[in-house]
Scaffold this active site. Structure first.
Site, PDB file in Angstrom:
ATOM      1  N   TRP A 143      10.815   7.306  -1.381  1.00 13.92           N
ATOM      2  CA  TRP A 143      12.098   7.694  -0.778  1.00 13.92           C
ATOM      3  C   TRP A 143      12.902   6.455  -0.402  1.00 13.92           C
ATOM      4  O   TRP A 143      14.092   6.542  -0.134  1.00 13.92           O
ATOM      5  CB  TRP A 143      11.871   8.596   0.448  1.00 13.92           C
ATOM      6  N   ASP A 144      12.265   5.303  -0.430  1.00 16.88           N
ATOM      7  CA  ASP A 144      12.941   4.042  -0.141  1.00 16.88           C
ATOM      8  C   ASP A 144      14.215   3.903  -0.985  1.00 16.88           C
ATOM      9  O   ASP A 144      15.232   3.396  -0.522  1.00 16.88           O
ATOM     10  CB  ASP A 144      12.040   2.844  -0.495  1.00 16.88           C
ATOM     11  N   GLU A 146       4.460   7.151  10.187  1.00  8.28           N
ATOM     12  CA  GLU A 146       3.164   7.552   9.617  1.00  8.28           C
ATOM     13  C   GLU A 146       2.010   7.312  10.584  1.00  8.28           C
ATOM     14  O   GLU A 146       0.853   7.544  10.236  1.00  8.28           O
ATOM     15  CB  GLU A 146       2.933   6.799   8.305  1.00  8.28           C
ATOM     16  N   LYS A 149       5.602   3.596  14.109  1.00  6.77           N
ATOM     17  CA  LYS A 149       5.556   2.614  13.017  1.00  6.77           C
ATOM     18  C   LYS A 149       6.959   2.164  12.597  1.00  6.77           C
ATOM     19  O   LYS A 149       7.206   0.994  12.357  1.00  6.77           O
ATOM     20  CB  LYS A 149       4.838   3.255  11.822  1.00  6.77           C
ATOM     21  N   GLN A 150       7.865   3.120  12.457  1.00  5.40           N
ATOM     22  CA  GLN A 150       9.197   2.791  11.939  1.00  5.40           C
ATOM     23  C   GLN A 150      10.183   3.841  12.430  1.00  5.40           C
ATOM     24  O   GLN A 150       9.774   4.869  12.958  1.00  5.40           O
ATOM     25  CB  GLN A 150       9.169   2.763  10.419  1.00  5.40           C
TER      26      GLN A 150
END
Ligand code: BGC
Length: 767
Positions: free
Chosen positions: A358-359, A489, A601-602
């Protein structure tokens, strides 16, 4: 490892001094590519020390049989992997009986330079061999942008202190193994080895996928710049062909070997013509010659930089870093071929297996959209359109029906290649990014026909998925989405991840809105699509109801949407309270501890706020940023950029700068001690976003192009260019103000800090 050996320079990545421990890291950093193929910066001559040999060809993969501890129904049986390809760069050198090997000889004056302006890699050094003989080597190498099936090497070797025989052994080695192979298998079958004087070809095919590739080399020589002809002995083995040339040199003589090489492959040629096409192409470039080919290379990079360059004054490390990011993105994908995509490691390594995450949709599309012709971004969208049937099959395997599609978490050919249940089955937010990219593209380019022609079929299939994936909760009287993994994640199997629910709701609404538009304005397409998808009114009603009644966990106490149900039950430990020795947590903590922790995480909720910023008030954005960022460990390379953009939005410019540095020099400074595995290509697009959308404040909601430039105090000025609907606009920001220059023939209307500004053609407006 901190790569403090990379010397700051505006246009080049430079390393001086040879340190064995840095070889694999430098092989990643100095990688070269031309969109169609790429290679790690391995040495031409044999190196017996620690090295990661890697050459990759866009689109060529192997379905490696899945290896997991415990099989779960629905796992893909194969994981399509980026495939390590034959090596054509090899040139072994033997000096009076001793092979040149930097692991074994004394090396001095070692310098490597990756010239990003011109797309050329050079390496020079002096070596003293075990027999005392000294040579000076200068190697220049590039992968041509003009002829994307070839690369060229000019390898000069000068005798410093001896007279005698040197043996050169250029070769093609088709026996390279993947670093990343589940069962240590060799993925190629060698079909044919053919040679003529000074040229050789190996035809090989990938097992199972049957991609055929001809790897070729063509060689010529010069002694002190005069062409010479040498006879060779041929050494052939099952997977390799080498020519042995011997020549006498005197002290001070420079012997030059020019080697052209590369691949022709069956995605672009008929299988039976591969060797002859290889020959023709190599002959063509040999006729042009190394120097002229290099001139063309410089011209082609110049064209790329004309729009893509970002200039930062007053901070050389930031300047080097942004150019490195832009350069690597262009080495990875140039957008001419809709069968190719942008892997998280590009052509620089094998981690992450497949090429497409998906990046691409969430991070890379805006970069390509703004710095290149719109067809480049369109090709990225078409890649997914062309894989819609596989996404439908993928959803069917998991029990979805009626044409619902689940795009893979990672793929090469449309099939899912991921095999961790918590990601493969649960990280379904990726499906929403497909639609967000369509929205982004149409909104930015104004290419309204994309949705009727292609986009709508994808939108319907994805909306069908969300409808079937949502459940009605009686107690909540709302629709819920259970058992998911959000972008964070570090938590799995959560219920009602805000980001996922928000995207799902938005996808269904956006699809409905566009269906109405199509019915009005593109009736033929509308009828065709309804006929093809068998879409009925009941489905549309369901989408509407689910979207209206989607559940979003919210905290009145903190005034924020919660990342998921129960988020506040966690112990709210801030990242700054974690001891340094426990970071990065993914290397220091047990997975169990990570999953229970509040550390993120992000960007997750903030990813949603970033995508849909126009739907949130500035106070809401600030509250969410202030709440979530302190819990975030930024252990995905995709994290700092989103935070940098939002921090700039809420005028936390120092924070924006801190986050910018983390994304921009992630690989050059090797923040996560993993650069030897390859570069973080997709997050490089995030770095570009951090400047253009972050500091530059560029937004494009509802077709209006707006800016709100700010500048970190560490910089004197910065400037970038964007292509917007046929206009090239240059934005320059310094501490004295902003300048907008329209480099094209049509005027452009923009908003700057909320005020309308018209920039006439070829005019510069200073504010
Ligand atoms: C990130 C994902 C990303 C993947 C590939 C993971 O570490 O969490 O969001 O898609 O890397 O870049």
């Amino acid at each position: 490892m901190n790569l403090d050996y990379i010397i700051p320079n505006e246009w080049s990545i430079i390393q001086e001094g040879f340190v064995k421990e840095n070889v694999t890291a430098s092989e990643s950093i100095f990688s070269i590519g031309n969109g169609a193929m790429g290679q790690r910066a391995n040495f031409e001559e044999n190196y017996s020390g620690d090295t990661f040999q890697g050459s990759y060809i866009g689109g060529i993969y192997y379905p490696d049989k899945t290896r997991v501890g415990w099989w779960k129904n629905g796992y893909p049986e194969y994981f399509a992997k980026v495939l390590n390809a034959p090596n054509w760069i090899g040139i072994n050198v033997n000096i009076k009986g001793i092979f040149l090997d930097l692991n074994k000889c004394k090396v001095s004056n070692y310098k490597r330079e990756l010239n990003m302006k011109e797309g050329v890699l050079t390496r020079s050094f002096t070596a003293e061999l075990q027999n005392g003989n000294q040579v000076k080597v200068n190697a220049v190498r590039f992968l041509s942008l003009d002829f994307d099936e070839i690369g060229a090497i000019k390898y000069d070797i000068t005798s410093i202190n001896f007279t005698g025989e040197i043996e050169f052994i250029p070769y093609v080695d088709a026996g390279i193994m993947n670093e990343d192979a589940n069962y240590d298998e060799f993925f190629w079958e060698i079909l044919q080895i053919e040679e003529e004087k000074n040229e050789a070809y190996i035809l090989s095919k990938t097992l199972k996928t049957e991609f055929h590739v001809s790897t070729g080399m063509k060689i010529s020589f010069a002694l002190n710049d005069d062409k010479i002809i040498l006879d060779s002995e041929v050494e052939k083995s099952e997977k390799k062909i080498a020519f042995k040339y011997k020549t006498e040199v005197k002290q001070g003589d420079t012997f030059t070997i020019i080697k052209y090489g590369g691949y022709t492959q069956s995605m672009n040629h008929a299988k039976e013509d591969l060797i002859s096409s290889s020959k023709k192409t190599l002959q063509k470039v040999a006729n042009i010659g190394f120097d002229d080919l290099l001139l063309k290379q410089k011209e082609s990079w110049k064209k790329i930089w004309k729009t893509a360059d970002i200039v930062i004054e007053g901070d050389i490390k930031a300047q080097q870093a942004i150019r490195f990011n832009i350069f690597q993105l262009n080495q990875t994908y140039l957008g001419e071929d809709s069968r190719l995509n942008i892997g998280p490691k590009g052509f620089t390594g094998e981690k992450y297996g497949g090429s497409t995450y998906w990046d691409t949709e969430a991070y890379c599309i805006p970069f390509y959209m703004s710095t290149k012709d719109k067809n480049v971004a369109k090709n990225l969208l078409l890649y997914r359109y062309n894989q819609l049937d596989k996404a439908i099959e993928n959803a069917e395997k998991l029990g979805f029906k009626n044409g619902a599609a689940l795009y893979p978490m990672v793929t090469m050919n449309g099939e899912e290649c991921h095999n961790e249940w918590e990601i493969t089955f649960e990280e379904i937010h990726r499906n929403g990014a497909m639609i967000y990219a369509i929205y982004n593209y149409v909104n930015y380019t104004g290419d309204n026909s994309y949705i009727p022609e292609f986009g709508m079929e994808v939108m319907i299939a994805v909306s069908r998925f969300w409808q079937q994936r949502a459940t009605y909760s009686e107690p909540k009287e709302k629709y819920v989405i259970l058992g998911v993994t959000g972008p964070n994640e570090y938590e799995n199997n959560v219920n009602n991840n805000f980001y996922t629910n928000y995207l799902a709701k938005w996808c269904m609404e956006y699809t409905l809105e566009n269906l109405n538009l199509l019915k009005e304005k593109y009736k033929d397409d509308f009828d065709r699509i309804i006929d093809k998808t068998k879409l009925n009114q009941l489905e549309l009603d369901q989408w509407k109801t689910i979207a209206e009644k989607m559940h979003f966990p919210y905290s009145e106490k903190y005034n924020v949407y919660l990342q998921q149900d129960g988020f506040l039950d966690k112990e709210l430990i801030l990242v700054k309270e974690l001891p340094k020795s426990e970071r990065p947590i993914n290397q220091k903590w047990s997975w169990d501890r990570i999953l229970r922790s509040v550390n993120i995480k992000q960007a997750d909720v903030l990813q949603g706020i970033y995508f849909f910023e126009n739907r949130f008030k500035i106070d809401e954005i600030t509250d969410h940023f202030n709440f979530y960022e302190p819990f975030t460990v930024h252990e995905s390379s995709l994290s700092p950029c989103v935070h940098s953009i939002l921090a700039a939005k809420i005028e936390k410019i120092d924070k924006a700068y801190e986050m910018y540095l983390r994304t921009a020099r992630l690989d050059l400074d090797d923040y996560n001690s993993e650069v030897h595995e390859g570069l973080h290509i997709t997050s490089m697009a995030g770095t570009w976003l951090s400047i253009v959308q972050g500091f530059g404040g560029m937004r494009n909601f509802d077709g209006v192009l707006s800016f709100a430039p700010q500048i970190p105090k560490e910089w004197k000025s910065y400037s970038f260019k964007i292509n917007f609907r046929g206009t090239t606009l240059k934005v320059h920001k310094s501490h004295d103000g902003s300048k907008f220059t329209n480099e094209s023939e049509t005027p452009i209307e923009i908003m700057v800090h909320g005020k309308k500004v018209v920039v006439s053609s070829n005019e510069c407006v200073a504010l």
